[in-house]
Structure formats: structure tokens, C-alpha cells
Design a protein around this motif. Structure first.
Motif, PDB file in Angstrom:
ATOM      1  N   UNK A   1       0.832  -1.213   0.000  1.00 53.54           N
ATOM      2  CA  UNK A   1       0.000   0.000   0.000  1.00 53.54           C
ATOM      3  C   UNK A   1       0.862   1.257   0.000  1.00 53.54           C
ATOM      4  N   UNK A   2       1.933   1.243   0.777  1.00 50.50           N
ATOM      5  CA  UNK A   2       2.769   2.443   0.877  1.00 50.50           C
ATOM      6  C   UNK A   2       3.636   2.609  -0.379  1.00 50.50           C
ATOM      7  N   UNK A   3       4.124   1.503  -0.910  1.00 59.04           N
ATOM      8  CA  UNK A   3       4.906   1.596  -2.154  1.00 59.04           C
ATOM      9  C   UNK A   3       4.049   2.161  -3.293  1.00 59.04           C
ATOM     10  N   UNK A   4       2.814   1.674  -3.395  1.00 58.89           N
ATOM     11  CA  UNK A   4       1.924   2.154  -4.468  1.00 58.89           C
ATOM     12  C   UNK A   4       1.506   3.614  -4.211  1.00 58.89           C
ATOM     13  N   UNK A   5       1.305   3.973  -2.943  1.00 57.72           N
ATOM     14  CA  UNK A   5       0.966   5.368  -2.630  1.00 57.72           C
ATOM     15  C   UNK A   5       2.096   6.280  -3.092  1.00 57.72           C
ATOM     16  N   UNK A   6       3.321   5.861  -2.850  1.00 56.55           N
ATOM     17  CA  UNK A   6       4.479   6.667  -3.278  1.00 56.55           C
ATOM     18  C   UNK A   6       4.572   6.734  -4.797  1.00 56.55           C
TER      19      UNK A   6
ATOM     20  N   UNK B   1       2.182   3.570  10.320  1.00 60.56           N
ATOM     21  CA  UNK B   1       3.086   4.589  10.849  1.00 60.56           C
ATOM     22  C   UNK B   1       4.544   4.235  10.530  1.00 60.56           C
ATOM     23  N   UNK B   2       4.888   2.954  10.674  1.00 57.50           N
ATOM     24  CA  UNK B   2       6.269   2.534  10.414  1.00 57.50           C
ATOM     25  C   UNK B   2       6.624   2.669   8.933  1.00 57.50           C
ATOM     26  N   UNK B   3       5.744   2.190   8.057  1.00 58.72           N
ATOM     27  CA  UNK B   3       6.049   2.230   6.620  1.00 58.72           C
ATOM     28  C   UNK B   3       6.010   3.662   6.097  1.00 58.72           C
ATOM     29  N   UNK B   4       5.159   4.506   6.692  1.00 57.38           N
ATOM     30  CA  UNK B   4       5.154   5.924   6.313  1.00 57.38           C
ATOM     31  C   UNK B   4       6.486   6.557   6.689  1.00 57.38           C
ATOM     32  N   UNK B   5       6.998   6.217   7.872  1.00 53.01           N
ATOM     33  CA  UNK B   5       8.293   6.765   8.290  1.00 53.01           C
ATOM     34  C   UNK B   5       9.377   6.343   7.285  1.00 53.01           C
ATOM     35  N   UNK B   6       9.388   5.057   6.959  1.00 54.03           N
ATOM     36  CA  UNK B   6      10.396   4.532   6.031  1.00 54.03           C
ATOM     37  C   UNK B   6      10.269   5.189   4.648  1.00 54.03           C
ATOM     38  N   UNK B   7       9.022   5.416   4.225  1.00 51.07           N
ATOM     39  CA  UNK B   7       8.782   5.982   2.890  1.00 51.07           C
ATOM     40  C   UNK B   7       8.718   7.500   2.872  1.00 51.07           C
ATOM     41  N   UNK B   8       8.961   8.108   4.008  1.00 52.11           N
ATOM     42  CA  UNK B   8       8.944   9.574   4.138  1.00 52.11           C
ATOM     43  C   UNK B   8       7.596  10.177   3.730  1.00 52.11           C
ATOM     44  N   UNK B   9       6.523   9.557   4.197  1.00 52.19           N
ATOM     45  CA  UNK B   9       5.174  10.078   3.978  1.00 52.19           C
ATOM     46  C   UNK B   9       4.589  10.494   5.326  1.00 52.19           C
ATOM     47  N   UNK B  10       3.568  11.354   5.264  1.00 51.59           N
ATOM     48  CA  UNK B  10       2.857  11.674   6.513  1.00 51.59           C
ATOM     49  C   UNK B  10       1.827  10.572   6.766  1.00 51.59           C
ATOM     50  N   UNK B  11       1.540  10.354   8.036  1.00 54.95           N
ATOM     51  CA  UNK B  11       0.578   9.304   8.383  1.00 54.95           C
ATOM     52  C   UNK B  11      -0.373   9.796   9.459  1.00 54.95           C
ATOM     53  N   UNK B  12      -1.669   9.601   9.210  1.00 52.31           N
ATOM     54  CA  UNK B  12      -2.683   9.965  10.199  1.00 52.31           C
ATOM     55  C   UNK B  12      -3.470   8.712  10.545  1.00 52.31           C
ATOM     56  N   UNK B  13      -3.618   8.441  11.832  1.00 54.59           N
ATOM     57  CA  UNK B  13      -4.377   7.251  12.229  1.00 54.59           C
ATOM     58  C   UNK B  13      -5.518   7.636  13.163  1.00 54.59           C
TER      59      UNK B  13
END
Ligand code: F0G
Length: 353
Positions: free
Chosen positions: A71-76, A96-108
Motif C-alpha cells: 500500500x505504501x509503495x503504491x501510494x508513493x 506509521x512505520x512504513x510511512x516513516x520509512x517511505x517519508x510520507x505523513x501518516x494519520x491514524x
């Protein structure tokens, strides 16, 4: 680090909707052990062979990482800058972890006071914006859908099809280890994404000739949160297994399809049965899971009592999340610590030596 087996996307690239332009965001998830539960199998009898897929050994300690890498790879790849989810805890930790790795913001969005401590700690330390709503998971998910449908924010709940694509790799790994599919696949059911994903994975492996037969999918909901079993939305779901405290699962229909196409069942187990299986896994097998994960084994124990399994059947149980996610529950369910004087004689006396 570009090994072919580094993370589930590299390992199963041919089965996943990625291309050379997809920026892969991975924490080297997947490749979790399939453990032969020798003691549990003897305890159950009937020559059953139970194997446990310990998904708690993923990078954020739950199965969600398999889907989140996709999901995060495709979002990027799509140029998104913000991802969002509703969660009973594990999805938020993983996002939250994958957003950090991918340098994206994350809201939960989480239900206030209703997620296990370890999961909350994870979402916070990975740097997500954590919003606790005065409402339950189902309400949180409706709000997230409203926002992600109307604003430039990517949904990373399992309604995002890439999540299911990633999670199906769990089925591939099981078949790669066993050389075939198990006869029965036992799994907890909450929002119903994972049962959907595993069924998709098994069907794809069969279609390309990697396995000859499909398993029967046997899913288990908590008795106080069993909308699929009862055939109605549960407005106020209740269970100590907070991860699966869901009254209106997003993948309801697809879970029913997995059950019906495979000739399996979706049934409910009580909190008492869940806790019994939770303790049994720790005491008999040395495997610590969170309560929701024990629902799959509670279900196997229950169905075995009903003589549901033929003699010698192979059963794989998915242990979806690590026990350390919910330390409060482990302490509550255990005997108290004995405080002793710092004296050898005192310790020997208590040891009966
Ligand atoms: N087990 C654990 C530990 C979970 O966290 C979840 C779901 C499930 C089982 C059920 O899986 O939803 O695919 O049927 N947790 C979601 C979350 C809802 O927000 O972390 P499912």
C-alpha cells in the motif's frame, strides 16, 4: 540490499501489481516461521498436525506489514504524500512505520481507550498523527473513508486493494514450506481483509500449478463481535480481543465467499475460549500472541471437540500478532509474581529444595 528475497514484494514480484517504477518501501517483512506445534497437536489428538504461522515476527509484530509494504509503495508511486487509516491498533502501527520509512505523513484514527498499549506506543514513536475518537472502530473507518474519498489522502485500510495483494503472500509462504496447501486454514476474522487475502493467495497458487488442492478456510470471530456469524451488523461489539472488536467488517462479502467457495466455516468463539487458547499457546508451545490471534486456535480446539477434522488432517493456524502488543492482558491472565527476601535459604524453601 537487493536480494531477491528481501521483503515480500521482491520475493513474490511476479504475483504482485508492481513494475520497475514502483519505489519499494520495505522493512524486510514476511518470511515468518511456520512452526510445527508438536505439543498442541498431541493435546488435540486424532493425529492432527497443526502448524502455526507466527506473523508476530514481522517488523511491526503483526501480519499488517505484508499489506502495508504494497500500500505504501503504491501510494508513493502515485505521488501521494499522506496516508490514513482507522485501526484497532495493528494497522496504525504498521502504517506509521512504513510511512516513516517511505517519508510520507501518516494519520491514524483509533477508538479511544480501546487499543492495546504496545500498538499505541508504536504509532506514536514512529511519528504518526494519532487521533483518538470517542467512538468505535466502525465509526472511525467511516470517517476515514469520507476523508480519503474527498481529499488527497491515501486510504491504507484493507479496502485499499494493494493491502490484500500484499497479504496474500502469507499463503504463498505456507505452500512454499509445505509443498502443498494445508487441508484447513484457521484464521481470526475482524475486518475480514486477511481471510480474503489468504484465499486469493491460495487460489492464485493453484491457478499457476504450484499447488493441486485448496484448503478449507475456517474463520473465527469473537462471540461479542460476530457480525458475519450472526448475519447482522453489531452496533456495540464487545470482546477482550480488541484487535477484532469490529461490528461491520469492510470485507464481509469476500469473507463469506472464501468460506463458501472453500467449503469452510466462519464461527464464533467466546472470550473465555480465546483466553484459554492464548494461555495454551504460551504454556504448551512457547509462543506468545495477542488475544485476537488466539481466536484461530480457540476455533481449532472447538471444532476438534465437535469431531470436525478427519484423522491426521493438517491445519495451519495464523497467529496474526505478537503477545507483547498487549502486555496488560498477559499480566492479568497470569499468576502473581512472588516477592521474596534476597536470601538463598528463602528462595530454596520456595523452590522446595
Ligand atoms: N488479528 C490481529 C492481531 C489484528 O490486528 C486483526 C485486525 C485481525 C486479526 C483481523 O484481521 O481485520 O483482516 O480480519 N486488525 C485491524 C487493525 C482491524 O486495525 O489493526 P482482519
Amino acid at each position: 540490499m537487493n536480494r531477491e528475497d528481501y521483503g515480500v514484494i521482491n520475493k513474490y514480484r511476479g504475483f504482485l501489481p508492481v513494475n520497475e517504477n514502483t519505489p519499494i518501501v520495505t522493512l524486510n517483512e514476511g518470511n515468518t516461521p511456520l512452526i510445527f506445534a508438536s505439543n498442541l497437536s498431541s493435546y488435540l489428538g486424532n493425529d492432527l498436525k497443526v502448524c502455526l504461522k507466527y506473523e508476530g515476527l514481522n517488523p511491526t509484530a503483526s501480519f499488517k506489514d505484508r499489506g502495508m509494504t504494497m500500500a505504501v509503495s503504491k501510494a508513493k508511486e502515485e505521488g501521494s504524500q499522506v496516508i490514513m487509516c482507522a485501526s484497532t491498533g495493528n494497522t496504525s502501527a504498521s502504517a506509521a512505520a512504513y510511512a516513516a520509512k517511505g517519508k510520507l505523513k501518516c494519520v491514524v484514527l483509533i477508538p479511544q481507550g480501546a487499543i492495546a498499549l504496545g500498538k499505541l506506543a508504536q504509532a506514536l514513536i514512529y511519528g504518526a498523527l494519532v487521533l483518538a475518537i470517542k467512538g468505535n472502530f466502525d465509526e472511525a473507518l467511516s470517517l476515514v473513508l469520507e476523508i480519503t474519498n474527498n481529499y488527497p489522502v491515501t486510504l491504507v485500510n484493507s479496502l485499499n486493494p494493494f493491502r490484500i495483494e500484499g497479504q496474500k503472500t502469507g499463503a504463498f509462504e505456507i505452500c512454499d514450506v509445505l509443498g502443498e496447501a494445508p487441508e484447513y486454514h484457521a484464521i481470526p476474522v475482524g475486518n475480514a481483509g486477511n481471510i480474503t487475502a489468504y484465499w486469493m493467495g491460495y487460489k492464485e497458487y493453484k491457478k499457476c500449478g504450484k499447488i493441486d488442492a485448496l484448503p478449507k478456510m475456517i474463520g473465527f470471530q469473537a462471540a461479542g463481535a460476530a457480525p458475519i456469524v450472526e448475519g447482522r451488523i453489531i452496533e456495540d461489539p464487545k470482546t477482550i480481543a480488541t484487535a477484532i472488536k469490529i461490528g461491520n467488517p469492510a470485507s464481509w462479502k469476500r469473507a463469506e465467499a472464501a468460506r463458501d467457495e472453500s467449503g469452510g466455516v466462519i464461527e464464533k468463539v467466546t472470550d473465555e475460549e480465546i483466553l484459554e487458547a492464548y494461555k495454551l499457546l504460551a504454556n504448551l508451545e512457547g509462543i506468545f500472541v495477542e488475544p485476537a490471534s488466539a481466536a484461530s486456535i480457540a476455533g481449532v480446539i472447538k471444532k476438534n471437540k465437535e469431531s470436525y477434522f478427519p484423522k491426521g488432517a493438517t491445519i495451519v493456524g495464523i497467529l496474526t500478532g505478537h503477545g507483547l502488543k498487549d502486555p496488560d492482558r498477559a499480566i492479568k491472565e497470569s499468576k502473581e509474581v512472588t516477592t521474596v527476601l534476597a536470601k538463598k535459604e528463602e528462595i530454596l524453601r520456595i523452590m522446595g529444595l
